[in-house]
Design an enzyme around this catalytic site. Structure first.
Site, PDB file in Angstrom:
ATOM      1  N   LYS A  15      25.152  24.531  51.548  1.00  0.00           N
ATOM      2  CA  LYS A  15      26.139  23.593  52.087  1.00  0.00           C
ATOM      3  C   LYS A  15      27.002  22.969  50.985  1.00  0.00           C
ATOM      4  O   LYS A  15      28.206  22.824  51.153  1.00  0.00           O
ATOM      5  CB  LYS A  15      25.320  22.604  52.907  1.00  0.00           C
ATOM      6  CG  LYS A  15      25.754  21.253  53.152  1.00  0.00           C
ATOM      7  CD  LYS A  15      24.746  20.586  54.097  1.00  0.00           C
ATOM      8  CE  LYS A  15      23.471  20.169  53.391  1.00  0.00           C
ATOM      9  NZ  LYS A  15      23.546  18.915  52.657  1.00  0.00           N
ATOM     10  N   ARG A  90      22.426  11.686  57.617  1.00  0.00           N
ATOM     11  CA  ARG A  90      21.128  12.336  57.474  1.00  0.00           C
ATOM     12  C   ARG A  90      20.153  11.909  58.577  1.00  0.00           C
ATOM     13  O   ARG A  90      19.079  12.469  58.703  1.00  0.00           O
ATOM     14  CB  ARG A  90      20.468  11.900  56.171  1.00  0.00           C
ATOM     15  CG  ARG A  90      20.755  12.695  54.946  1.00  0.00           C
ATOM     16  CD  ARG A  90      20.099  14.047  54.951  1.00  0.00           C
ATOM     17  NE  ARG A  90      19.507  14.434  53.694  1.00  0.00           N
ATOM     18  CZ  ARG A  90      20.167  14.807  52.618  1.00  0.00           C
ATOM     19  NH1 ARG A  90      21.471  14.809  52.591  1.00  0.00           N
ATOM     20  NH2 ARG A  90      19.515  15.182  51.545  1.00  0.00           N
ATOM     21  N   ARG A 129      16.319  27.810  41.974  1.00  0.00           N
ATOM     22  CA  ARG A 129      17.343  27.015  41.282  1.00  0.00           C
ATOM     23  C   ARG A 129      16.649  25.950  40.434  1.00  0.00           C
ATOM     24  O   ARG A 129      15.476  25.712  40.538  1.00  0.00           O
ATOM     25  CB  ARG A 129      18.377  26.463  42.262  1.00  0.00           C
ATOM     26  CG  ARG A 129      18.040  25.141  42.888  1.00  0.00           C
ATOM     27  CD  ARG A 129      19.105  24.676  43.856  1.00  0.00           C
ATOM     28  NE  ARG A 129      18.654  23.407  44.413  1.00  0.00           N
ATOM     29  CZ  ARG A 129      19.238  22.792  45.421  1.00  0.00           C
ATOM     30  NH1 ARG A 129      20.277  23.320  46.012  1.00  0.00           N
ATOM     31  NH2 ARG A 129      18.772  21.641  45.855  1.00  0.00           N
ATOM     32  N   ARG A 131      17.051  22.439  39.717  1.00  0.00           N
ATOM     33  CA  ARG A 131      17.413  21.034  39.731  1.00  0.00           C
ATOM     34  C   ARG A 131      16.155  20.218  39.497  1.00  0.00           C
ATOM     35  O   ARG A 131      15.061  20.646  39.827  1.00  0.00           O
ATOM     36  CB  ARG A 131      18.063  20.675  41.072  1.00  0.00           C
ATOM     37  CG  ARG A 131      19.053  19.552  40.947  1.00  0.00           C
ATOM     38  CD  ARG A 131      19.815  19.362  42.244  1.00  0.00           C
ATOM     39  NE  ARG A 131      18.972  18.749  43.257  1.00  0.00           N
ATOM     40  CZ  ARG A 131      19.325  18.679  44.530  1.00  0.00           C
ATOM     41  NH1 ARG A 131      20.468  19.192  44.935  1.00  0.00           N
ATOM     42  NH2 ARG A 131      18.521  18.096  45.393  1.00  0.00           N
ATOM     43  N   ARG A 142      11.177  17.654  51.230  1.00  0.00           N
ATOM     44  CA  ARG A 142      12.585  17.524  51.617  1.00  0.00           C
ATOM     45  C   ARG A 142      12.871  18.298  52.898  1.00  0.00           C
ATOM     46  O   ARG A 142      13.634  17.851  53.744  1.00  0.00           O
ATOM     47  CB  ARG A 142      13.526  17.985  50.497  1.00  0.00           C
ATOM     48  CG  ARG A 142      13.515  17.055  49.300  1.00  0.00           C
ATOM     49  CD  ARG A 142      14.887  16.826  48.680  1.00  0.00           C
ATOM     50  NE  ARG A 142      15.580  18.044  48.306  1.00  0.00           N
ATOM     51  CZ  ARG A 142      15.296  18.783  47.244  1.00  0.00           C
ATOM     52  NH1 ARG A 142      14.291  18.455  46.455  1.00  0.00           N
ATOM     53  NH2 ARG A 142      15.993  19.851  46.969  1.00  0.00           N
TER      54      ARG A 142
HETATM   55  P1  ADP Z   1      19.259  18.381  49.353  1.00  0.00           P
HETATM   56  O1  ADP Z   1      20.204  18.780  50.456  1.00  0.00           O
HETATM   57  O2  ADP Z   1      18.859  19.518  48.472  1.00  0.00           O
HETATM   58  O3  ADP Z   1      18.118  17.520  49.796  1.00  0.00           O
HETATM   59  P2  ADP Z   1      21.130  16.397  48.434  1.00  0.00           P
HETATM   60  O4  ADP Z   1      21.889  16.568  47.180  1.00  0.00           O
HETATM   61  O5  ADP Z   1      21.882  16.363  49.710  1.00  0.00           O
HETATM   62  O6  ADP Z   1      20.092  17.560  48.356  1.00  0.00           O
HETATM   63  O7  ADP Z   1      20.224  15.086  48.363  1.00  0.00           O
HETATM   64  C1  ADP Z   1      19.314  14.860  47.320  1.00  0.00           C
HETATM   65  C2  ADP Z   1      18.505  13.581  47.621  1.00  0.00           C
HETATM   66  O8  ADP Z   1      19.405  12.446  47.713  1.00  0.00           O
HETATM   67  C3  ADP Z   1      17.766  13.585  48.950  1.00  0.00           C
HETATM   68  O9  ADP Z   1      16.502  14.189  48.834  1.00  0.00           O
HETATM   69  C4  ADP Z   1      17.685  12.086  49.272  1.00  0.00           C
HETATM   70  O10 ADP Z   1      16.663  11.449  48.531  1.00  0.00           O
HETATM   71  C5  ADP Z   1      18.992  11.535  48.740  1.00  0.00           C
HETATM   72  N1  ADP Z   1      20.055  11.472  49.776  1.00  0.00           N
HETATM   73  C6  ADP Z   1      21.219  12.189  49.810  1.00  0.00           C
HETATM   74  N2  ADP Z   1      21.965  11.863  50.879  1.00  0.00           N
HETATM   75  C7  ADP Z   1      21.274  10.904  51.549  1.00  0.00           C
HETATM   76  C8  ADP Z   1      21.510  10.153  52.738  1.00  0.00           C
HETATM   77  N3  ADP Z   1      22.622  10.324  53.472  1.00  0.00           N
HETATM   78  N4  ADP Z   1      20.578   9.263  53.132  1.00  0.00           N
HETATM   79  C9  ADP Z   1      19.473   9.058  52.418  1.00  0.00           C
HETATM   80  N5  ADP Z   1      19.170   9.740  51.296  1.00  0.00           N
HETATM   81  C10 ADP Z   1      20.056  10.650  50.852  1.00  0.00           C
END
Ligand code: ADP
Length: 184
Positions: A15, A90, A129, A131, A142
């Site tokens: 995404k 989310r 990956r 990260r 997650r």
């Molecule tokens: P991924 O899709 O791999 O989980 P993201 O980069 O979207 O990675 O998010 C990484 C982390 O950031 C999440 O695991 C969460 O802890 C936090 N996060 C991101 N967006 C949100 C959100 N809208 N609400 C709460 N936590 C978020």
């Protein structure tokens, strides 16, 4: 043309990459809450300090940390003619907040895109990956957190009939093609 896109999909669905491409193509900002939070952690801002532990564990950060941030970002001048949201909303509370915010801003989301990829493919991709928060335990957490929260969010948008589901388990170029067809 104005484009306001909401991008849903599990960690590892591609995404972020696809949102970036769409953002360049339509010349609209790519608003990734994950990127914003990682930057805050790297800069050790107060937001970053509060968010770090949740992120390291694969949990969502509290809504209180995210909602103001989104409100500020979407109110910014460069977001007046469109945006693509990646990683937000989310959960249903965030989705409801976004609805109200868009009413206040006199904006409408054009389309909600849901990128689907089977879990076993996601785990494989995420393990490959590099990260910082990508170890097997946080990856599984997650994914659990994603599914738990995403089902009601997807329902929320289904009822509004703006949801388009895209198969994310295809060659990257093919996914890009399916997405541009969906948003055009
Ligand atoms: P991924 O899709 O791999 O989980 P993201 O980069 O979207 O990675 O998010 C990484 C982390 O950031 C999440 O695991 C969460 O802890 C936090 N996060 C991101 N967006 C949100 C959100 N809208 N609400 C709460 N936590 C978020």
């Amino acid at each position: 043309m104005t484009k306001r896109l909401i991008f849903l999909g599990p960690p590892g669905s591609g995404k972020g990459t696809q949102a970036q491409k769409l953002s360049e193509h339509h010349q609209i900002p790519h608003v990734s809450t994950g990127d914003i939070l990682r930057e805050a952690v790297a800069q050790q801002t107060s937001l970053g300090k509060e968010a770090k532990d949740y992120m390291d564990k694969g949990e969502l950060v509290p809504d209180t940390l995210i909602l103001n941030l989104i409100q500020d970002r979407l109110s910014h001048d460069d977001a007046a003619n469109g945006w693509i949201l990646d990683g937000f909303p989310r959960n249903v509370n965030q989705a409801a907040f976004l609805e109200e915010l868009l009413i206040k801003l006199n904006q409408n989301a054009d389309c909600v895109l849901n990128l689907e990829v089977p879990d076993d493919v996601l785990v494989e991709r995420l393990l490959a990956r590099q990260r910082k928060d990508d170890n097997e335990e946080t990856i599984r957490r997650r994914l659990e957190v994603y599914h738990h929260n995403a089902v009601p969010v997807i329902d929320f948008y289904h009822q509004k009939q703006t949801l388009k589901t895209i198969d994310g388990n295809q060659e990257m170029e093919q996914v890009t093609k399916s997405l541009s067809e969906a948003v055009s």
